[in-house]
Design a protein around this motif. Structure first.
Motif, PDB file in Angstrom:
ATOM      1  N   LYS A 101       0.840  -1.198   0.000  1.00 46.85           N
ATOM      2  CA  LYS A 101       0.000   0.000   0.000  1.00 46.85           C
ATOM      3  C   LYS A 101       0.869   1.240   0.000  1.00 46.85           C
ATOM      4  O   LYS A 101       1.937   1.257   0.598  1.00 46.85           O
ATOM      5  CB  LYS A 101      -0.898   0.029   1.232  1.00 46.85           C
ATOM      6  CG  LYS A 101      -2.039  -0.932   1.192  1.00 46.85           C
ATOM      7  CD  LYS A 101      -2.921  -0.728   2.388  1.00 46.85           C
ATOM      8  CE  LYS A 101      -4.317  -1.152   2.044  1.00 46.85           C
ATOM      9  NZ  LYS A 101      -5.273  -0.730   3.033  1.00 46.85           N
ATOM     10  N   GLN A 102       0.383   2.261  -0.665  1.00 42.27           N
ATOM     11  CA  GLN A 102       1.028   3.567  -0.668  1.00 42.27           C
ATOM     12  C   GLN A 102      -0.071   4.593  -0.410  1.00 42.27           C
ATOM     13  O   GLN A 102      -0.989   4.732  -1.215  1.00 42.27           O
ATOM     14  CB  GLN A 102       1.704   3.803  -2.029  1.00 42.27           C
ATOM     15  CG  GLN A 102       2.480   5.067  -2.130  1.00 42.27           C
ATOM     16  CD  GLN A 102       3.817   4.960  -1.425  1.00 42.27           C
ATOM     17  OE1 GLN A 102       4.361   3.877  -1.271  1.00 42.27           O
ATOM     18  NE2 GLN A 102       4.343   6.078  -0.989  1.00 42.27           N
ATOM     19  N   TYR A 103       0.017   5.282   0.704  1.00 43.12           N
ATOM     20  CA  TYR A 103      -0.995   6.283   1.069  1.00 43.12           C
ATOM     21  C   TYR A 103      -2.400   5.694   1.045  1.00 43.12           C
ATOM     22  O   TYR A 103      -3.306   6.241   0.423  1.00 43.12           O
ATOM     23  CB  TYR A 103      -0.906   7.511   0.159  1.00 43.12           C
ATOM     24  CG  TYR A 103       0.428   8.190   0.195  1.00 43.12           C
ATOM     25  CD1 TYR A 103       0.874   8.808   1.356  1.00 43.12           C
ATOM     26  CD2 TYR A 103       1.256   8.181  -0.912  1.00 43.12           C
ATOM     27  CE1 TYR A 103       2.112   9.421   1.403  1.00 43.12           C
ATOM     28  CE2 TYR A 103       2.494   8.793  -0.886  1.00 43.12           C
ATOM     29  CZ  TYR A 103       2.916   9.412   0.279  1.00 43.12           C
ATOM     30  OH  TYR A 103       4.143  10.014   0.316  1.00 43.12           O
ATOM     31  N   PHE A 104      -2.580   4.568   1.701  1.00 40.66           N
ATOM     32  CA  PHE A 104      -3.857   3.884   1.850  1.00 40.66           C
ATOM     33  C   PHE A 104      -4.437   3.345   0.540  1.00 40.66           C
ATOM     34  O   PHE A 104      -5.582   2.965   0.476  1.00 40.66           O
ATOM     35  CB  PHE A 104      -4.891   4.792   2.529  1.00 40.66           C
ATOM     36  CG  PHE A 104      -4.419   5.307   3.857  1.00 40.66           C
ATOM     37  CD1 PHE A 104      -4.298   4.458   4.938  1.00 40.66           C
ATOM     38  CD2 PHE A 104      -4.068   6.640   4.009  1.00 40.66           C
ATOM     39  CE1 PHE A 104      -3.850   4.936   6.157  1.00 40.66           C
ATOM     40  CE2 PHE A 104      -3.629   7.126   5.226  1.00 40.66           C
ATOM     41  CZ  PHE A 104      -3.514   6.267   6.310  1.00 40.66           C
ATOM     42  N   ILE A 105      -3.638   3.316  -0.525  1.00 40.60           N
ATOM     43  CA  ILE A 105      -4.081   2.774  -1.801  1.00 40.60           C
ATOM     44  C   ILE A 105      -3.242   1.535  -2.096  1.00 40.60           C
ATOM     45  O   ILE A 105      -2.017   1.594  -2.078  1.00 40.60           O
ATOM     46  CB  ILE A 105      -3.911   3.806  -2.935  1.00 40.60           C
ATOM     47  CG1 ILE A 105      -4.778   5.039  -2.669  1.00 40.60           C
ATOM     48  CG2 ILE A 105      -4.275   3.191  -4.283  1.00 40.60           C
ATOM     49  CD1 ILE A 105      -4.511   6.188  -3.618  1.00 40.60           C
ATOM     50  N   THR A 106      -3.916   0.422  -2.378  1.00 40.70           N
ATOM     51  CA  THR A 106      -3.207  -0.802  -2.721  1.00 40.70           C
ATOM     52  C   THR A 106      -2.606  -0.642  -4.113  1.00 40.70           C
ATOM     53  O   THR A 106      -3.322  -0.381  -5.076  1.00 40.70           O
ATOM     54  CB  THR A 106      -4.153  -2.008  -2.689  1.00 40.70           C
ATOM     55  OG1 THR A 106      -4.732  -2.105  -1.385  1.00 40.70           O
ATOM     56  CG2 THR A 106      -3.410  -3.294  -3.010  1.00 40.70           C
ATOM     57  N   ILE A 107      -1.283  -0.787  -4.207  1.00 39.43           N
ATOM     58  CA  ILE A 107      -0.622  -0.622  -5.496  1.00 39.43           C
ATOM     59  C   ILE A 107      -0.193  -1.958  -6.099  1.00 39.43           C
ATOM     60  O   ILE A 107       0.043  -2.031  -7.294  1.00 39.43           O
ATOM     61  CB  ILE A 107       0.592   0.332  -5.392  1.00 39.43           C
ATOM     62  CG1 ILE A 107       1.592  -0.173  -4.363  1.00 39.43           C
ATOM     63  CG2 ILE A 107       0.148   1.733  -5.101  1.00 39.43           C
ATOM     64  CD1 ILE A 107       2.886   0.589  -4.335  1.00 39.43           C
ATOM     65  N   ASN A 108      -0.102  -2.999  -5.275  1.00 41.46           N
ATOM     66  CA  ASN A 108       0.295  -4.315  -5.794  1.00 41.46           C
ATOM     67  C   ASN A 108      -0.089  -5.383  -4.775  1.00 41.46           C
ATOM     68  O   ASN A 108       0.067  -5.194  -3.581  1.00 41.46           O
ATOM     69  CB  ASN A 108       1.798  -4.359  -6.053  1.00 41.46           C
ATOM     70  CG  ASN A 108       2.234  -5.630  -6.739  1.00 41.46           C
ATOM     71  OD1 ASN A 108       1.421  -6.420  -7.190  1.00 41.46           O
ATOM     72  ND2 ASN A 108       3.537  -5.824  -6.818  1.00 41.46           N
ATOM     73  N   THR A 109      -0.571  -6.486  -5.282  1.00 44.11           N
ATOM     74  CA  THR A 109      -0.851  -7.656  -4.456  1.00 44.11           C
ATOM     75  C   THR A 109      -0.219  -8.846  -5.157  1.00 44.11           C
ATOM     76  O   THR A 109      -0.398  -9.026  -6.356  1.00 44.11           O
ATOM     77  CB  THR A 109      -2.367  -7.880  -4.310  1.00 44.11           C
ATOM     78  OG1 THR A 109      -2.964  -6.696  -3.787  1.00 44.11           O
ATOM     79  CG2 THR A 109      -2.650  -9.029  -3.379  1.00 44.11           C
ATOM     80  N   SER A 110       0.547  -9.626  -4.416  1.00 44.08           N
ATOM     81  CA  SER A 110       1.200 -10.778  -5.046  1.00 44.08           C
ATOM     82  C   SER A 110       0.910 -12.045  -4.246  1.00 44.08           C
ATOM     83  O   SER A 110       0.755 -12.012  -3.032  1.00 44.08           O
ATOM     84  CB  SER A 110       2.709 -10.559  -5.163  1.00 44.08           C
ATOM     85  OG  SER A 110       3.285 -10.401  -3.897  1.00 44.08           O
ATOM     86  N   GLY A 129      -1.310  -8.802  -8.955  1.00 43.79           N
ATOM     87  CA  GLY A 129      -2.416  -8.006  -9.464  1.00 43.79           C
ATOM     88  C   GLY A 129      -2.700  -6.855  -8.522  1.00 43.79           C
ATOM     89  O   GLY A 129      -1.843  -6.450  -7.726  1.00 43.79           O
ATOM     90  N   PHE A 130      -3.929  -6.353  -8.584  1.00 41.52           N
ATOM     91  CA  PHE A 130      -4.282  -5.197  -7.779  1.00 41.52           C
ATOM     92  C   PHE A 130      -5.134  -5.540  -6.566  1.00 41.52           C
ATOM     93  O   PHE A 130      -5.059  -4.871  -5.557  1.00 41.52           O
ATOM     94  CB  PHE A 130      -5.031  -4.171  -8.633  1.00 41.52           C
ATOM     95  CG  PHE A 130      -4.174  -3.574  -9.696  1.00 41.52           C
ATOM     96  CD1 PHE A 130      -3.124  -2.740  -9.371  1.00 41.52           C
ATOM     97  CD2 PHE A 130      -4.400  -3.855 -11.017  1.00 41.52           C
ATOM     98  CE1 PHE A 130      -2.316  -2.195 -10.343  1.00 41.52           C
ATOM     99  CE2 PHE A 130      -3.609  -3.314 -12.003  1.00 41.52           C
ATOM    100  CZ  PHE A 130      -2.567  -2.480 -11.673  1.00 41.52           C
ATOM    101  N   THR A 131      -5.952  -6.575  -6.669  1.00 43.22           N
ATOM    102  CA  THR A 131      -6.882  -6.852  -5.578  1.00 43.22           C
ATOM    103  C   THR A 131      -6.497  -8.093  -4.798  1.00 43.22           C
ATOM    104  O   THR A 131      -6.035  -9.089  -5.366  1.00 43.22           O
ATOM    105  CB  THR A 131      -8.319  -7.030  -6.112  1.00 43.22           C
ATOM    106  OG1 THR A 131      -8.355  -8.177  -6.949  1.00 43.22           O
ATOM    107  CG2 THR A 131      -8.777  -5.806  -6.893  1.00 43.22           C
TER     108      THR A 131
END
Length: 155
Positions: A101-110, A129-131
């Motif tokens: 996460k960067q500033y409460f936004i998910t930027i990458n999920t692996s 991915g993202f989610t």
């Protein structure tokens, strides 16, 4: 077993479908920087980001995850120059879901797989991915495939 969403069954092998979303976004971003290099008349920037963009697109086609129930292993190949890594099902430990996460936004999920090799714990990337939900669904589907194999009577 329910309908497979992430895998294609080919005999006793399950081949993971290609994931385009995350890779296409990265490739498009690199291509945008290459076009920006033309816009600001910087050909070095154009060539660097253009080549990286092409390499990212090629890596989409070279990535593969295969669950081979005949040989009792998972074969993973990620990246352009990486060689396929066979993981015996008996060495499989668990899955690891990592969310950045960067500033409460998910930027990458692996989604990673943990396994033992020569007595040492190793980790290898399966997908990104993202989610978190998509990666969790993928892990559940892999677990379903492996669980189905355990109940066939084959070892």
């Amino acid at each position: 077993m329910t309908q497979l969403k992430y895998f294609i069954k080919e005999g006793n092998k399950y081949v993971m479908k290609r994931e385009y979303g995350f890779s296409i976004m990265i490739s498009t971003g690199l291509a945008a920087f290459a076009i920006g290099g033309i816009w600001i008349d910087n050909m070095t920037m154009f060539w660097i980001f253009g080549v990286l963009s092409v390499c990212a697109v090629i890596s989409i086609w070279s990535k593969q995850v295969i669950i081979d129930l005949d040989t009792q292993e998972i074969i993973i190949k990620v990246g352009l120059i990486g060689k396929p890594v066979p993981i015996a099902l008996k060495d499989f430990q668990n899955f690891e879901l990592i969310r950045m996460k960067q500033y409460f936004i998910t930027i990458n999920t692996s989604l990673n797989i943990n396994y033992l090799k020569d007595g040492k714990e190793k980790t290898h990337l399966i997908a990104q991915g993202f989610t978190t939900r998509a990666m969790q669904n993928l892990a559940n589907e892999i677990d379903e495939i492996l669980d189905k194999n355990e109940h066939t009577g084959k070892i």
